[in-house]
Design a protein around this motif. Structure first.
Motif, PDB file in Angstrom:
ATOM      1  N   SER A  65       0.829  -1.237  -0.078  1.00  0.00           N
ATOM      2  CA  SER A  65       0.119  -0.061  -0.051  1.00  0.00           C
ATOM      3  C   SER A  65       0.778   1.212  -0.090  1.00  0.00           C
ATOM      4  O   SER A  65       0.386   2.104  -0.588  1.00  0.00           O
ATOM      5  CB  SER A  65      -0.937  -0.294   1.124  1.00  0.00           C
ATOM      6  OG  SER A  65      -1.864  -1.132   1.035  1.00  0.00           O
ATOM      7  N   VAL A  66       1.845   1.119   0.762  1.00  0.00           N
ATOM      8  CA  VAL A  66       2.927   2.345   0.609  1.00  0.00           C
ATOM      9  C   VAL A  66       3.407   2.488  -0.589  1.00  0.00           C
ATOM     10  O   VAL A  66       3.697   3.751  -1.176  1.00  0.00           O
ATOM     11  CB  VAL A  66       4.217   2.231   1.746  1.00  0.00           C
ATOM     12  CG1 VAL A  66       5.069   3.321   1.657  1.00  0.00           C
ATOM     13  CG2 VAL A  66       3.322   2.357   3.064  1.00  0.00           C
ATOM     14  N   LEU A  67       3.690   1.425  -1.389  1.00  0.00           N
ATOM     15  CA  LEU A  67       4.618   1.529  -2.674  1.00  0.00           C
ATOM     16  C   LEU A  67       3.334   2.089  -3.602  1.00  0.00           C
ATOM     17  O   LEU A  67       4.012   2.812  -4.668  1.00  0.00           O
ATOM     18  CB  LEU A  67       5.051   0.000  -3.273  1.00  0.00           C
ATOM     19  CG  LEU A  67       5.941  -0.434  -2.237  1.00  0.00           C
ATOM     20  CD1 LEU A  67       6.207  -1.723  -2.823  1.00  0.00           C
ATOM     21  CD2 LEU A  67       7.315   0.458  -2.209  1.00  0.00           C
ATOM     22  N   ALA A  68       2.226   2.228  -3.504  1.00  0.00           N
ATOM     23  CA  ALA A  68       1.088   2.364  -4.366  1.00  0.00           C
ATOM     24  C   ALA A  68       1.089   4.200  -4.213  1.00  0.00           C
ATOM     25  O   ALA A  68       0.675   4.723  -5.312  1.00  0.00           O
ATOM     26  CB  ALA A  68      -0.087   1.978  -3.984  1.00  0.00           C
ATOM     27  N   LEU A  69       1.687   4.633  -3.243  1.00  0.00           N
ATOM     28  CA  LEU A  69       1.760   5.968  -3.355  1.00  0.00           C
ATOM     29  C   LEU A  69       2.632   6.341  -4.405  1.00  0.00           C
ATOM     30  O   LEU A  69       2.280   7.641  -4.828  1.00  0.00           O
ATOM     31  CB  LEU A  69       2.288   6.491  -1.765  1.00  0.00           C
ATOM     32  CG  LEU A  69       2.472   7.984  -1.501  1.00  0.00           C
ATOM     33  CD1 LEU A  69       1.043   8.686  -1.738  1.00  0.00           C
ATOM     34  CD2 LEU A  69       3.125   8.139  -0.331  1.00  0.00           C
ATOM     35  N   TYR A  70       3.790   5.846  -4.514  1.00  0.00           N
ATOM     36  CA  TYR A  70       4.801   6.452  -5.516  1.00  0.00           C
ATOM     37  C   TYR A  70       4.256   6.342  -6.912  1.00  0.00           C
ATOM     38  O   TYR A  70       4.213   7.319  -7.502  1.00  0.00           O
ATOM     39  CB  TYR A  70       5.965   5.735  -5.295  1.00  0.00           C
ATOM     40  CG  TYR A  70       6.923   5.957  -6.370  1.00  0.00           C
ATOM     41  CD1 TYR A  70       7.826   7.099  -6.206  1.00  0.00           C
ATOM     42  CD2 TYR A  70       7.112   5.044  -7.605  1.00  0.00           C
ATOM     43  CE1 TYR A  70       8.855   7.210  -7.225  1.00  0.00           C
ATOM     44  CE2 TYR A  70       8.110   5.426  -8.517  1.00  0.00           C
ATOM     45  CZ  TYR A  70       8.994   6.268  -8.347  1.00  0.00           C
ATOM     46  OH  TYR A  70       9.843   6.870  -9.359  1.00  0.00           O
ATOM     47  N   CYS A  71       3.559   5.348  -7.011  1.00  0.00           N
ATOM     48  CA  CYS A  71       2.972   5.266  -8.468  1.00  0.00           C
ATOM     49  C   CYS A  71       1.827   6.321  -8.708  1.00  0.00           C
ATOM     50  O   CYS A  71       1.985   6.656  -9.859  1.00  0.00           O
ATOM     51  CB  CYS A  71       2.278   3.690  -8.699  1.00  0.00           C
ATOM     52  SG  CYS A  71       3.238   2.512  -8.353  1.00  0.00           S
ATOM     53  N   GLY A  72       1.101   6.639  -7.868  1.00  0.00           N
ATOM     54  CA  GLY A  72      -0.124   7.427  -7.908  1.00  0.00           C
ATOM     55  C   GLY A  72       0.631   8.954  -7.986  1.00  0.00           C
ATOM     56  O   GLY A  72      -0.095   9.591  -9.065  1.00  0.00           O
ATOM     57  N   LEU A  73       1.672   9.322  -7.321  1.00  0.00           N
ATOM     58  CA  LEU A  73       2.101  10.739  -7.498  1.00  0.00           C
ATOM     59  C   LEU A  73       2.825  10.636  -8.706  1.00  0.00           C
ATOM     60  O   LEU A  73       2.906  11.979  -9.443  1.00  0.00           O
ATOM     61  CB  LEU A  73       3.249  10.884  -6.322  1.00  0.00           C
ATOM     62  CG  LEU A  73       2.742  10.779  -4.829  1.00  0.00           C
ATOM     63  CD1 LEU A  73       3.817  11.082  -3.870  1.00  0.00           C
ATOM     64  CD2 LEU A  73       1.534  12.112  -4.883  1.00  0.00           C
ATOM     65  N   VAL A  74       3.480   9.714  -9.258  1.00  0.00           N
ATOM     66  CA  VAL A  74       4.377   9.904 -10.554  1.00  0.00           C
ATOM     67  C   VAL A  74       3.125  10.096 -11.470  1.00  0.00           C
ATOM     68  O   VAL A  74       3.388  10.982 -12.553  1.00  0.00           O
ATOM     69  CB  VAL A  74       4.885   8.553 -10.905  1.00  0.00           C
ATOM     70  CG1 VAL A  74       5.446   8.481 -12.468  1.00  0.00           C
ATOM     71  CG2 VAL A  74       6.234   8.383  -9.925  1.00  0.00           C
ATOM     72  N   LEU A  75       2.164   9.444 -11.781  1.00  0.00           N
ATOM     73  CA  LEU A  75       1.135   9.704 -12.737  1.00  0.00           C
ATOM     74  C   LEU A  75       0.553  11.057 -12.254  1.00  0.00           C
ATOM     75  O   LEU A  75       0.166  11.707 -13.405  1.00  0.00           O
ATOM     76  CB  LEU A  75      -0.145   8.644 -12.639  1.00  0.00           C
ATOM     77  CG  LEU A  75       0.231   7.218 -12.871  1.00  0.00           C
ATOM     78  CD1 LEU A  75      -0.878   6.323 -12.642  1.00  0.00           C
ATOM     79  CD2 LEU A  75       0.715   7.230 -14.596  1.00  0.00           C
ATOM     80  N   LEU A  76       0.224  11.556 -11.314  1.00  0.00           N
ATOM     81  CA  LEU A  76      -0.344  13.019 -11.035  1.00  0.00           C
ATOM     82  C   LEU A  76       0.928  14.048 -11.196  1.00  0.00           C
ATOM     83  O   LEU A  76       0.313  15.215 -11.483  1.00  0.00           O
ATOM     84  CB  LEU A  76      -0.834  13.177  -9.707  1.00  0.00           C
ATOM     85  CG  LEU A  76      -1.993  12.217  -9.239  1.00  0.00           C
ATOM     86  CD1 LEU A  76      -2.549  12.233  -7.944  1.00  0.00           C
ATOM     87  CD2 LEU A  76      -3.308  12.355 -10.005  1.00  0.00           C
ATOM     88  N   ARG A  77       1.840  13.797 -11.375  1.00  0.00           N
ATOM     89  CA  ARG A  77       2.955  14.694 -11.783  1.00  0.00           C
ATOM     90  C   ARG A  77       3.360  14.753 -13.262  1.00  0.00           C
ATOM     91  O   ARG A  77       4.428  14.785 -13.567  1.00  0.00           O
ATOM     92  CB  ARG A  77       4.188  14.561 -10.722  1.00  0.00           C
ATOM     93  CG  ARG A  77       3.924  15.015  -9.311  1.00  0.00           C
ATOM     94  CD  ARG A  77       5.068  14.726  -8.355  1.00  0.00           C
ATOM     95  NE  ARG A  77       6.237  14.979  -8.976  1.00  0.00           N
ATOM     96  CZ  ARG A  77       7.133  16.043  -8.816  1.00  0.00           C
ATOM     97  NH1 ARG A  77       6.183  16.986  -7.901  1.00  0.00           N
ATOM     98  NH2 ARG A  77       8.071  16.441  -9.236  1.00  0.00           N
ATOM     99  N   ASP A  78       2.667  14.287 -13.992  1.00  0.00           N
ATOM    100  CA  ASP A  78       2.698  14.213 -15.503  1.00  0.00           C
ATOM    101  C   ASP A  78       3.997  13.231 -15.883  1.00  0.00           C
ATOM    102  O   ASP A  78       4.847  13.484 -16.706  1.00  0.00           O
ATOM    103  CB  ASP A  78       3.137  15.485 -16.163  1.00  0.00           C
ATOM    104  CG  ASP A  78       2.083  16.446 -16.112  1.00  0.00           C
ATOM    105  OD1 ASP A  78       0.795  15.934 -16.176  1.00  0.00           O
ATOM    106  OD2 ASP A  78       2.228  17.782 -16.023  1.00  0.00           O
ATOM    107  N   ARG A  79       3.874  12.192 -14.938  1.00  0.00           N
ATOM    108  CA  ARG A  79       4.850  10.752 -15.112  1.00  0.00           C
ATOM    109  C   ARG A  79       6.171  11.499 -14.721  1.00  0.00           C
ATOM    110  O   ARG A  79       7.294  11.092 -15.652  1.00  0.00           O
ATOM    111  CB  ARG A  79       4.895  10.453 -16.537  1.00  0.00           C
ATOM    112  CG  ARG A  79       3.418   9.919 -16.836  1.00  0.00           C
ATOM    113  CD  ARG A  79       3.258   9.076 -17.967  1.00  0.00           C
ATOM    114  NE  ARG A  79       1.814   8.726 -18.184  1.00  0.00           N
ATOM    115  CZ  ARG A  79       1.454   7.613 -19.447  1.00  0.00           C
ATOM    116  NH1 ARG A  79       2.740   7.102 -19.972  1.00  0.00           N
ATOM    117  NH2 ARG A  79       0.430   7.383 -19.388  1.00  0.00           N
ATOM    118  N   ASP A  80       6.371  12.197 -14.044  1.00  0.00           N
ATOM    119  CA  ASP A  80       7.598  12.716 -13.465  1.00  0.00           C
ATOM    120  C   ASP A  80       8.064  11.838 -12.348  1.00  0.00           C
ATOM    121  O   ASP A  80       7.579  11.604 -11.447  1.00  0.00           O
ATOM    122  CB  ASP A  80       7.658  14.250 -12.908  1.00  0.00           C
ATOM    123  CG  ASP A  80       8.895  14.815 -12.337  1.00  0.00           C
ATOM    124  OD1 ASP A  80      10.005  14.299 -12.716  1.00  0.00           O
ATOM    125  OD2 ASP A  80       9.030  15.799 -11.732  1.00  0.00           O
TER     126      ASP A  80
END
Length: 228
Positions: A65-80
């Motif tokens: 569940s913690v690792l899912a945070l990184y995936c979500g932030l990457v997508l919301l930051r225009d794949r940064d």
């Protein structure tokens, strides 16, 4: 048109990114609550192997569940991806968590079947936990080797917004894929077999239970006729 495609991609990124964040928001507190519950039972009583396995599974699911945070932030930051090193650490932790989650399910299924087959026998909890720790250490070491310089290279793929393992050489790539499939199939086989056996033992136990109830009723009738 390119503009429509960009709009659709952005919408998909935001939607999937929010789903990842929802997995983090709901998964972390719930799994931590489950971890605290089973950890308390491990400390306050004489727990069986199932309690320890549920405790480890809750810890494993918390990590995912913690690792899912990184995936979500990457997508919301225009794949940064921020730092490529973060992508490497994320992929290694995810691979370790993925392998151990499947393995924990296999151990839980086998232990349940063993308890149904031999209800009077005790399971050596210490031996199983020691084996789990050894396997976890071996999986962690083997997976961490992917970060070393060599034929393996972990890179961020902007097309699917994920960290991907790139392997040089066709033979090595085929061997790595085969090992990954073997790593997933190995716990899956005993899980499937144990589930089938558990169903069989449960059906047998149900028939025996109903048969004993029936015999008890017949015995009562005979006792009444004898008394009369």
């Amino acid at each position: 048109s390119p503009s429509d495609e960009d709009t659709w991609t952005k919408t998909a990124d935001v939607t999937i990114g929010c789903l990842y964040l929802a997995c983090f928001a709901f998964g972390v507190p719930n799994n931590l609550a489950s971890l605290c519950f089973f950890a308390r039972r491990c400390c306050n009583s004489r727990p069986n192997i199932t309690t320890y396995l549920y405790c480890l599974a809750s810890l494993q699911d918390t990590l995912i569940s913690v690792l899912a945070l990184y995936c979500g932030l990457v997508l919301l930051r225009d794949r940064d991806v921020w730092d490529p090193g973060v992508c490497t650490v994320h992929l290694i932790l995810f691979l370790i968590a993925e392998r151990m989650s499947v393995f924990l399910v296999a151990v839980l299924s086998v232990s349940r079947t063993y308890t149904l087959a031999y209800p009077m026998r005790k399971i050596n909890v210490k031996s199983i936990l020691t084996g789990l720790v050894v396997i976890w250490v071996l999986v962690a070491i083997a997976t961490s080797l992917l970060a070393l310089p060599g034929p393996f290279n972990i890179e961020f793929n902007p097309h699917d917004a994920s960290c991907r393992l790139e392997i040089e050489g066709h033979t090595l790539r085929a061997a790595t894929i085969s090992l990954n499939m073997l790593g997933i199939a190995t716990p899956a086989i005993p899980t499937l077999v144990s589930c089938v056996l558990s169903i069989r033992y449960l059906k047998r136990s149900r028939k025996t239970k109903f048969g004993s109830i029936k015999m008890t009723k017949q015995g009562r009738k005979r006792m009444r006729k004898t008394n009369n």
